[in-house]
Design a protein around this motif. Structure first.
Motif, PDB file in Angstrom:
ATOM      1  N   LYS A 168       0.794  -1.230   0.000  1.00  0.00           N
ATOM      2  CA  LYS A 168       0.000   0.000   0.000  1.00  0.00           C
ATOM      3  C   LYS A 168       0.829   1.284   0.000  1.00  0.00           C
ATOM      4  O   LYS A 168       0.492   2.238  -0.710  1.00  0.00           O
ATOM      5  N   GLN A 204       1.624   2.775  -3.400  1.00  0.00           N
ATOM      6  CA  GLN A 204       0.562   3.237  -4.296  1.00  0.00           C
ATOM      7  C   GLN A 204       0.431   4.751  -4.208  1.00  0.00           C
ATOM      8  O   GLN A 204       0.022   5.283  -3.180  1.00  0.00           O
ATOM      9  N   PRO A 205       0.770   5.476  -5.286  1.00  0.00           N
ATOM     10  CA  PRO A 205       0.722   6.945  -5.226  1.00  0.00           C
ATOM     11  C   PRO A 205      -0.703   7.479  -5.284  1.00  0.00           C
ATOM     12  O   PRO A 205      -1.599   6.839  -5.844  1.00  0.00           O
ATOM     13  N   ASN A 206      -0.906   8.655  -4.694  1.00  0.00           N
ATOM     14  CA  ASN A 206      -2.182   9.354  -4.850  1.00  0.00           C
ATOM     15  C   ASN A 206      -2.209  10.122  -6.164  1.00  0.00           C
ATOM     16  O   ASN A 206      -3.271  10.313  -6.762  1.00  0.00           O
ATOM     17  N   ASN A 207      -1.036  10.561  -6.591  1.00  0.00           N
ATOM     18  CA  ASN A 207      -0.911  11.294  -7.843  1.00  0.00           C
ATOM     19  C   ASN A 207       0.289  10.764  -8.613  1.00  0.00           C
ATOM     20  O   ASN A 207       1.357  10.569  -8.039  1.00  0.00           O
ATOM     21  N   GLN A 208       0.095  10.554  -9.906  1.00  0.00           N
ATOM     22  CA  GLN A 208       1.175  10.044 -10.733  1.00  0.00           C
ATOM     23  C   GLN A 208       1.034  10.628 -12.132  1.00  0.00           C
ATOM     24  O   GLN A 208      -0.072  10.687 -12.672  1.00  0.00           O
ATOM     25  N   GLN A 221       5.632  11.238  -9.060  1.00  0.00           N
ATOM     26  CA  GLN A 221       4.599  10.717  -8.166  1.00  0.00           C
ATOM     27  C   GLN A 221       4.915  11.106  -6.723  1.00  0.00           C
ATOM     28  O   GLN A 221       6.014  11.559  -6.404  1.00  0.00           O
ATOM     29  N   ASP A 222       3.911  10.952  -5.886  1.00  0.00           N
ATOM     30  CA  ASP A 222       4.124  11.172  -4.459  1.00  0.00           C
ATOM     31  C   ASP A 222       4.418   9.836  -3.782  1.00  0.00           C
ATOM     32  O   ASP A 222       3.963   8.784  -4.226  1.00  0.00           O
ATOM     33  N   TYR A 223       5.193   9.909  -2.701  1.00  0.00           N
ATOM     34  CA  TYR A 223       5.511   8.723  -1.903  1.00  0.00           C
ATOM     35  C   TYR A 223       5.766   9.180  -0.470  1.00  0.00           C
ATOM     36  O   TYR A 223       6.678   9.976  -0.220  1.00  0.00           O
ATOM     37  N   ARG A 224       4.929   8.705   0.429  1.00  0.00           N
ATOM     38  CA  ARG A 224       5.029   9.077   1.848  1.00  0.00           C
ATOM     39  C   ARG A 224       5.098  10.601   2.031  1.00  0.00           C
ATOM     40  O   ARG A 224       5.845  11.127   2.863  1.00  0.00           O
ATOM     41  N   GLN A 276       7.695  14.219  -3.102  1.00  0.00           N
ATOM     42  CA  GLN A 276       7.704  14.081  -4.553  1.00  0.00           C
ATOM     43  C   GLN A 276       8.914  13.253  -4.987  1.00  0.00           C
ATOM     44  O   GLN A 276      10.044  13.539  -4.604  1.00  0.00           O
TER      45      GLN A 276
END
Length: 218
Positions: free
Chosen positions: A2, A5-9, A18-21, A24
């Motif tokens: 989980k 899984q990015p919110n934005n890509q 993409q975002d991660y934790r 960017q």
């Protein structure tokens, strides 16, 4: 998986963004036979790194990528390498089972078609972006030649209706369905293609092709 899984890509001039934790991440992957690579940047931390292993182990590559990102983000160990390797093994097994089912379907087909005498499928077809694809009739049956790509040649095996399946001489080339569209008079108006395997690399997205006959088929 989980956290991965990015919110934005998005895709930005060759870079995957993409975002991660909450951060960017900018990255791009590539490779050749026997080696895959990945370049990763975390702009806000002025951090960048690259992996260039002498193998095609995608699970290991992504696992090390996320392990190193977590290291720079001061995150606890998440055993990403094991998680990504397990994910890829499951995906490959699913693809293998799907391919076996597909091969059985190709062997049997619907026993319907083709609509035309096979000689009428032969001709030169052109896509505005790619160029010409030549389908020819030989004593052994129909052949296909992607003229802009050296060695991308092979045979067309009838599947069902007006669809055929490629059998390329180079087994590293992903097989594809080749479907002919006919008008009310039985003239070929176009050809579309779709990769057979559902886990094929996106490079083999034949769906981008919009092939039209260079000369009206009779």
């Amino acid at each position: 998986m989980k956290p991965a899984q990015p919110n934005n890509q998005a895709y930005a001039l060759g870079w995957q963004v993409q975002d991660y934790r909450g951060h960017q991440i900018i990255s791009h992957g590539g490779g050749v036979f026997g080696s895959i690579t990945r370049v990763v940047m975390i702009p806000e931390l002025d951090v960048g790194f690259a992996f260039m292993p002498n193998s095609e182990e995608s699970g290991m590559l992504l696992g090390l990528t996320y392990d190193l990102i977590d290291h720079h983000l001061d995150q606890p160990d998440f055993d990403w390498t094991t998680k990504w390797q397990d994910w890829y093994l499951a995906r490959l097994e699913d693809g293998r089972q799907y391919l076996e089912t597909t091969q059985a379907a190709v062997a049997s087909g619907a026993k319907v078609g083709p609509s035309l005498n096979v000689a009428r499928y032969a001709g030169r077809y052109s896509d505005p972006w790619y160029g010409d694809v030549v389908i020819a009739l030989t004593p052994q049956g129909l052949t296909i030649d992607f003229t802009s790509t050296p060695n991308m040649i092979g045979r067309l095996k009838h599947w069902q209706y007006d669809s055929f399946v490629t059998e390329f001489d180079d087994k590293a080339i992903e097989p594809a369905y080749v479907t002919f569209a006919l008008d009310a008079d039985g003239a070929i108006t176009g050809v579309t293609m779709k990769v057979v395997s559902k886990i094929a690399d996106f490079s083999w997205d034949y769906r981008d092709l919009d092939l039209k006959p260079v000369e009206t088929q009779k």
